[in-house]
Each structure stands twice: as structure tokens, then as C-alpha cells.
Design an enzyme around this catalytic site. Structure first.
Site, PDB file in Angstrom:
ATOM      1  N   HIS A 238      -2.664   6.819   4.060  1.00  0.00           N
ATOM      2  CA  HIS A 238      -1.474   6.003   4.444  1.00  0.00           C
ATOM      3  C   HIS A 238      -0.177   6.450   3.770  1.00  0.00           C
ATOM      4  O   HIS A 238       0.681   5.505   3.684  1.00  0.00           O
ATOM      5  CB  HIS A 238      -1.934   4.678   3.590  1.00  0.00           C
ATOM      6  CG  HIS A 238      -1.300   3.487   4.230  1.00  0.00           C
ATOM      7  ND1 HIS A 238      -1.359   2.197   4.070  1.00  0.00           N
ATOM      8  CD2 HIS A 238      -0.766   3.513   5.591  1.00  0.00           C
ATOM      9  CE1 HIS A 238      -0.905   1.457   4.886  1.00  0.00           C
ATOM     10  NE2 HIS A 238      -0.669   2.066   5.903  1.00  0.00           N
TER      11      HIS A 238
ATOM     12  N   CYS B 258       0.935  -1.225  -0.045  1.00  0.00           N
ATOM     13  CA  CYS B 258      -0.148  -0.091   0.029  1.00  0.00           C
ATOM     14  C   CYS B 258       0.780   1.260  -0.119  1.00  0.00           C
ATOM     15  O   CYS B 258       0.679   1.993  -0.991  1.00  0.00           O
ATOM     16  CB  CYS B 258      -0.941   0.025   1.155  1.00  0.00           C
ATOM     17  SG  CYS B 258      -2.000  -1.421   1.332  1.00  0.00           S
TER      18      CYS B 258
END
Length: 613
Positions: free
Chosen positions: A131, A70
Site C-alpha cells: 500500500h 493506512c
């Protein structure tokens, strides 16, 4: 006559300007496998709206994430650069941010496509998952925050969605707890038992204080584990709107609907100016969640429910951005009717369609849909439920560079500009969105850094039949894992692995014993010579080539090694944003919406919904 000519020139210029500066809606799924959408071959998971995007645009069948994890993948997507260039590639086992109070993140020196577009007068928003870090030195500097990277508006999760965020879904820290807690407790137990036996035999008189200290130490360790698991959710799983926490801990109640509604509202209020919307889904990363309208409705359990809810959300954004009475939806009337009746809470009143008719954004909106990496094949619950997706025919998945980990859906739609129904099998990267968006918005690319992405428009419009990427480099965190080569004079696509992860148990299609594959040490197998495949003939990566099966074996590997060496020379040493010092929890960086210790509870989102209704 002269006035008429001037008026026509003005109108042509206006039309040209509108065409050259489209709106952008970039949809990013989380952990969605290339085998999940119907348009990529799935026959049982219902994704009609993603499929419609593909039917009306271009489907990329060799679209590649710059990283199979990610954080680094999203850094590459935002900057058009390999994550190692920005320090967003870990040298340890932990390759992503896990805590909101970590100090690492996307450096302020990096330039995102949002920054470029904002400088060109675009309204910019990121809704959903970020993130890429939040703060550096204190809990209000927001150095890594989306608003510091070119976004005017942010509403979403600053870190990521984890099992720990949803009560009853377990924890992602099982392995860490086993190592950091179980081993010390076992040692303490052995020490207590040994001392007790020696004392009973009279061989070693042991004061009671020693036993008390060992028991106290065990109690402290257990207490810390309990506190960690109890406080992790409120301290790390929360929603923000710009710089303010709006829900802590986050509630999954109609979460997709709330974020989708906000995305649609951003489009509506930005209709008069060019805009960039990045809708970064929490779906389909675990913990899985879906509203009652989707729970239990799919053929694939909780994962399927989640994927189908995300597809519904695509419809909302797609309709908002693209209906507007334009040609793209001439044959959608029945679907629109059903859609509007099915989603009264989101669209509130059917008058919204009248608003969309006024917007007429279809012919000037580029929509992109993709996933940050492949499906997480190791996501299986203790009850045996599969919570990961499908990577189709491809080997591996999230956290490794087999095709299943990096080959992701890639769909682009822009009516009248990009041909409908086109399928392209050339190697492309999620880094390519950066230069593509920048050029279309009229922004020059930064000249003080290497941009690894390539403009996709010549390929998408059929002006070029080949990808601009002759070589692509596949990193496993910090480490160069593989090289892909598409020679200019050949249809072959060579892929050479310098090392591969050790799948466990033997014969499995993933690293099930560790939940994800790691990139160094005893977790990998080095290959000398590198493991070579021709992806154009062997996309499943089942049959590595040898000197016997490929006459040019040595020549191919030499060319790929030279390319890797040239690439490595372009890298500069930068601070490691995912070092241990940058990823650990720092109490002075912890954000909390209340001042009552670590309780951190508030729900402005619920209050806002109550007021709006």
C-alpha cells in the site's frame, strides 16, 4: 591454556555478535482496534497467541500510530519519519492509494529499515499488504515497489484489500459514485423533462437530436460506472511475487494460510543468516474473509472470524520463529500438539517440529505485533452487520486522531533480553521501530534527514522509565491536528487539538455519513483556543480542560504551540505523492498478467499449490 582462553574469547564474541544482531519478525495488522486482543481487555474475542506474545514480552499501552490512515501510517512505520516529510500525506479527501496504476508512492529517496538491514547482510522479506505505491513512469519501473525499498522478497497485495475486491461485498466508492454520477444523471433527467414540457407547450421547439444526445450522455455515464465496478477487481486486487503477478484477481480461498505458509518458509530458508520478516496482514480490513476452519466460529460474526484467523497465523509464525525446543515453549507442548494436528495443510508433516528444534531461533528473534491504526468504527454493512473492530474505551477510530484512531496494540517479545509480562504506559510510536531495529542490527541511522522515531530498547529493558518522546505530533493527512506533550517533570500527558472532525449523525462515535472522517473544510471544527485534555487522567477524552479547571491552561497551550512551531520549521517542501495527479488511474501504468485487453486473469498460485501438493 592460551588456546583455551582464545577459544573462550571467540565463543564469547560469537555469542555477543548473535545477541547484538537478532532476527526480526514484524507483524502488522490492518485496522485492528486496541480493544480487540484479549491482552488489551477483550473477554469474548479469542486471541490466545497474541496474548501469549504479550505474556512473554512487553505490552505497550500507549503505542501510537503516526497517522490514523493506512498509507501514511505505513510510510511512517517503514521510515521512522512523519509521513509529511516524505510527501505521503494528502491535502485532499483521499488519503490513501486506491489504484494499482497510480504513480504516487514512497519516494526512492526515502530509507526504510529494510534498506538499512539489507546493507547489514540481512535477508529481508515483506509478505502481505504493501500500500505504498508500485510504479512511477511505466508499468515495469517498480520505483515504489517493496524490492526497490530494501526487501529481497515480496509476496502479497501491492495496494490494499477493499470491499470491491470481494464479489457481493459492495463498494467503497458509493459516495464518489453518488457525487460524480447521480448528480449529472439528475441534471440530465431534469433537462430532458424540462425540454419535453417546453416542446409540448410549443414554447421551445427542440430537435430530436438534442434528446438523443442527452440520452446518449446518460448511457455513457452509466456505462462508465458499470465498467469501473466490473474492472476494478481484476485491475487492482491481485497478488504479486516479487515483480510478477501470480493471481489476478486475487482469490480469498485460504489466502491467510498461503501467505502464512510463505512467511514460515522464508524463516526456514533464512535460518542460517540474520533475517527481517514483515508479515503485513490483510486482516481485519474489509472485505472480511476467513477460511472454513474459522468462518462462523467466533462470537463477533465475520469480523471476529477474521481476527481469530489472524491470531492463528500469529501462532504459526510465532512457533516457527520461537519454538525450536527453546525455553519459551517449555509449557506449550499441548498447544503445539494441537496446533500441528489442526494445521496439517500448512505444516504438511509434523517433522517440521524437528526442523524448528534445529533452528533454535527463540532467544535471538525480536517479534513485534501492532496495527497500522485503530479500528474502523464506521464499517457497518447495509444489513446492519458491524464489520469494524473495537477501540475499547477510546473515542473515535480510523481516520481521526482521537485516541481510538491512533492508540494501537504494541507488543514486543525477545526472550532473555526483554522482560516478560512488563506493561509500559509511556507514549511510544510505530515510528520507533525504525531506530530500534536499525540499532540492534548494527546499522547507523541516516545523518542526512530527521528521524522522528526513538530507540525503544532502554524503555523496554527498564533502563529508562520515561519515553524519549516529550512531544508527539498527530497529523490528519497533511494537516497538523493535535500535539501530545509528556513533560519531563510531570506524570501528565497533555493533548491539544487544533481542530476535530464533525461526527455524524450528531452524538455518534464516527463520521458515518461519509464512512471516514475528513481533515479540512466543512468536515471539521476549529478550536480557538485549542481543545486541551490530560490523557493521563481522561483517556476517554470526554472532559476538555479550561482556565477554570486547569490553572496552567494558558501556559500549557503556549508550550505546546511553541513545540508545534519548532516542529513545523523542520519540515521541507517535498512532492505530494498523494496529489490528484498521483492517485488517479493511469492506463499506461496498469499491470496485467495477460495480453488480452483488460480481462487480466491468471492463477499461478493455484498451479504452484497443485505442484507442491
Amino acid at each position: 591454556m592460551r588456546i583455551l582462553v582464545l577459544l573462550l574469547l571467540f565463543l564469547c564474541e560469537t555469542q555477543s555478535c548473535a545477541t547484538s544482531r537478532p532476527n526480526f519478525v514484524l507483524l502488522m495488522a490492518d485496522d485492528l482496534g486496541i480493544g480487540d486482543p484479549g491482552c488489551y481487555g477483550n473477554k469474548t474475542l479469542r486471541t490466545p497467541n497474541i496474548d501469549r506474545l504479550a505474556e512473554g514480552g512487553v505490552k505497550l499501552t500507549q503505542h501510537l500510530a503516526a497517522s490514523p490512515l493506512c498509507t501514511p501510517s505505513r510510510a511512517a512505520f517503514m521510515t521512522g519519519r512523519y509521513p509529511i516529510r516524505s510527501g505521503m500525506a494528502s491535502q485532499s479527501k483521499v488519503g490513501v492509494f486506491l489504484f494499482s496504476a497510480s504513480s504516487g508512492g514512497l519516494p526512492t529517496s526515502e530509507i526504510t529499515f529494510a534498506k538499512l538491514l539489507k546493507n547489514q547482510g540481512y535477508s529481508t522479506a515483506l509478505i502481505g499488504k504493501w500500500h505504498l505505491g508500485t510504479n512511477c513512469h511505466n508499468k515495469t519501473d517498480f520505483c515504489h515497489h517493496p524490492l526497490s525499498h530494501g526487501f529481497d522478497y515480496f509476496h502479497g497485495l501491492p495496494v490494499t484489500n477493499l470491499r470491491d475486491c470481494k464479489p457481493g461485498e459492495g463498494t467503497v466508492f458509493t459516495t464518489g459514485i453518488r457525487v460524480l454520477v447521480s448528480v449529472p444523471l439528475q441534471l440530465i433527467a431534469i433537462a430532458l423533462l424540462t425540454l419535453a414540457v417546453l416542446k409540448c407547450l410549443g414554447l421551445l421547439p427542440t430537435p430530436g437530436l438534442v434528446f438523443f444526445c442527452l440520452l446518449f450522455l446518460a448511457a455513457v455515464i452509466l456505462g462508465l460506472v458499470v465498467c469501473f465496478l466490473y474492472y476494478f477487481r481484476p485491475l487492482n486486487c491481485f497478488l504479486m511475487r516479487n515483480h510478477e503477478i501470480t493471481q489476478q484477481p486475487l482469490s480469498y480461498d485460504h489466502l491467510t494460510q498461503r501467505l502464512t505458509e510463505d512467511a514460515a518458509e522464508f524463516i526456514r530458508r533464512s535460518a542460517e543468516t540474520p533475517f527481517l520478516l514483515v508479515l503485513s496482514y490483510l486482516h481485519v480490513h474489509t472485505a472480511l474473509f476467513s477460511s472454513k476452519d474459522f468462518a462462523g466460529k467466533s462470537k463477533h460474526g465475520a469480523y471476529g472470524d477474521t481476527a481469530e484467523e489472524m491470531d492463528w497465523s500469529v501462532a504459526v509464525v510465532h512457533v516457527t520463529a520461537n519454538c525450536a525446543g527453546g525455553a519459551i515453549l517449555r509449557d506449550w507442548n499441548e498447544d503445539v500438539e494441537a496446533f500441528c494436528h489442526k494445521t496439517p495443510t500448512l505444516l504438511k508433516k509434523r517433522q517440521i517440529l524437528n526442523v524448528l528444534d534445529e533452528l533454535r531461533l527463540a532467544n535471538n528473534t525480536l517479534i513485534y505485533f501492532s496495527s497500522d491504526q485503530g479500528a474502523h468504527v464506521e464499517e457497518v454493512t447495509t444489513r446492519g452487520e458491524v464489520h469494524g473492530g473495537s477501540n475499547g474505551i477510546y473515542k473515535g477510530g480510523k481516520a481521526n486522531n482521537w485516541e481510538g484512531g491512533i492508540r494501537v496494540p504494541g507488543i514486543l517479545r525477545w526472550p532473555g533480553v526483554i522482560p516478560a509480562g512488563l506493561e509500559i504506559d509511556e507514549p511510544t510510536s510505530n515510528m520507533d521501530i525504525f531506530p530500534t531495529v536499525a540499532k540492534l542490527a548494527g546499522s547507523p541511522l541516516p545523518e542526512d534527514r530527521i528521524i522522528d522515531g526513538r530507540d525503544l530498547m532502554p524503555l523496554l529493558q527498564g533502563k529508562s522509565q520515561r519515553s524519549d518522546h516529550e512531544f508527539l505530533f498527530h497529523y490528519c493527512n497533511f494537516y497538523l491536528n493535535a500535539v501530545r506533550w509528556h513533560p519531563r517533570n510531570s506524570t501528565s500527558i497533555w493533548k491539544a487539538f487544533f481542530f476535530t472532525p464533525k461526527f455524524t449523525p450528531e452524538g455518534a462515535n464516527g463520521c458515518f455519513s461519509t464512512h471516514v472522517c475528513f481533515c479540512h473544510g466543512d468536515y471539521i471544527t476549529h478550536h480557538h483556543p485549542p481543545l486541551l485534555f490530560d490523557i493521563s487522567k481522561d483517556p476517554r477524552e470526554r472532559n476538555p480542560l479550561t482556565l477554570t479547571t486547569e490553572p496552567r491552561f494558558q501556559e500549557i497551550l503556549e508550550a505546546m504551540q511553541q513545540a508545534a512551531d519548532r516542529h513545523t520549521k523542520t519540515l521541507q517542501e517535498v512532492p505530494n505523492q498523494l496529489s490528484l495527479g498521483n492517485i488517479v488511474w493511469k492506463p499506461w501504468l496498469q499491470m496485467c498478467c495477460s495480453s488480452s485487453g483488460l480481462s487480466c486473469q491468471c492463477d499461478q498460485e493455484k498451479q504452484d499449490r497443485t505442484v507442491s501438493h
